[in-house]
Design an enzyme around this catalytic site. Structure first.
Site, short mmCIF file in Angstrom:
data_model
loop_
_atom_site.label_atom_id
_atom_site.label_comp_id
_atom_site.label_asym_id
_atom_site.label_seq_id
_atom_site.Cartn_x
_atom_site.Cartn_y
_atom_site.Cartn_z
N CYS A 1 1.19 -1.64 0.11
CA CYS A 1 0.36 -0.04 -0.11
C CYS A 1 0.96 1.15 0.21
O CYS A 1 0.67 2.20 0.15
CB CYS A 1 -0.69 0.49 1.09
SG CYS A 1 0.04 0.46 2.90
N HIS B 1 -3.85 4.60 10.15
CA HIS B 1 -5.43 4.28 10.31
C HIS B 1 -5.09 2.31 10.36
O HIS B 1 -4.25 2.03 9.80
CB HIS B 1 -6.08 4.70 9.15
CG HIS B 1 -6.30 5.87 8.99
ND1 HIS B 1 -5.96 6.91 8.00
CD2 HIS B 1 -7.59 6.79 9.59
CE1 HIS B 1 -6.52 8.35 8.47
NE2 HIS B 1 -7.39 7.54 9.38
N ASP C 1 -8.38 -5.62 6.07
CA ASP C 1 -8.20 -6.22 5.51
C ASP C 1 -6.63 -6.71 5.35
O ASP C 1 -6.21 -7.49 4.51
CB ASP C 1 -7.87 -5.10 3.81
CG ASP C 1 -6.94 -3.91 4.06
OD1 ASP C 1 -6.65 -3.55 5.13
OD2 ASP C 1 -7.11 -3.67 3.27
N CYS D 1 -1.88 0.53 8.92
CA CYS D 1 -1.44 1.35 7.91
C CYS D 1 -1.28 3.00 8.33
O CYS D 1 -1.23 3.46 8.86
CB CYS D 1 -2.36 1.86 6.86
SG CYS D 1 -1.66 2.61 5.40
N ARG E 1 -4.90 -4.70 9.33
CA ARG E 1 -3.70 -3.84 8.53
C ARG E 1 -3.25 -2.22 9.47
O ARG E 1 -4.44 -1.66 9.28
CB ARG E 1 -3.64 -3.73 7.28
CG ARG E 1 -2.42 -2.24 6.81
CD ARG E 1 -3.17 -2.95 4.75
NE ARG E 1 -4.31 -2.13 4.27
CZ ARG E 1 -4.45 -1.41 3.76
NH1 ARG E 1 -3.27 0.02 4.02
NH2 ARG E 1 -5.70 -0.85 3.26
N HIS F 1 -0.87 10.60 15.51
CA HIS F 1 -1.13 10.05 14.78
C HIS F 1 -0.68 9.47 14.34
O HIS F 1 0.76 9.82 14.00
CB HIS F 1 -2.22 11.78 13.72
CG HIS F 1 -2.55 11.19 12.59
ND1 HIS F 1 -3.97 10.29 11.95
CD2 HIS F 1 -2.17 11.12 11.19
CE1 HIS F 1 -3.20 9.92 10.42
NE2 HIS F 1 -2.69 10.04 11.04
#
Ligand SMILES: [Zn+2]
Length: 132
Positions: A65, A105, A109, A119, A117, A102
């Site tokens: 990704c 996310h 999947d 990410c 996941r 932060h």
């Protein structure tokens, strides 16, 4: 977990511009540009803001990704999850449970055993390699 809170001005001084934009203002680094996207080094990824351990390199996998991806955090208490309705989507934002940075996310999947996941922006992380 004991919370670490600092005024935004202090974070702005302590962090790089990129880290400040991502960790404190919720920006996202461009895919395939982060320093840890392809990293395979064993070790622990710590929060770039408060040094809390967040992810073990053993949980990192190649998601394709464009961001470092993990199937689980080092512990259930290391990460805080929040609903994020920005950009017309419903996503689950993940933050450092200690300092509210932060991170990225989490999506449903990922691979087993969790099917998740995480990410994560490279700029939110600091890898401390494990001694061989
Ligand atoms: Zn933190």
């Amino acid at each position: 977990m004991e919370k670490l809170e600092k005024p935004l001005d202090v974070w702005r001084e302590e962090l790089s511009d990129e880290q400040f934009q991502i960790c404190r203002l919720g920006a996202t680094e461009r895919p395939f540009t982060g320093k840890y996207n392809d990293t395979r080094t064993p070790g622990i990824y710590h929060c770039a803001c408060c040094d809390e351990p967040l992810f073990d390199a053993d949980a990192k996998f190649d998601s394709g990704c464009g961001w470092p991806s993990y199937f689980q955090p080092v512990s259930a208490t290391a990460i805080a999850s929040l609903d994020d309705f920005s950009h017309g989507m419903h996503r689950i934002e993940v933050r450092c449970a200690r300092c509210d940075a932060h991170l990225g996310h989490v999506f449903p999947d990922g691979p087993q055993p969790t099917g998740l996941r995480y990410c994560i922006n490279s700029a939110s992380l600091n890898l401390k390699p494990r001694e061989a």
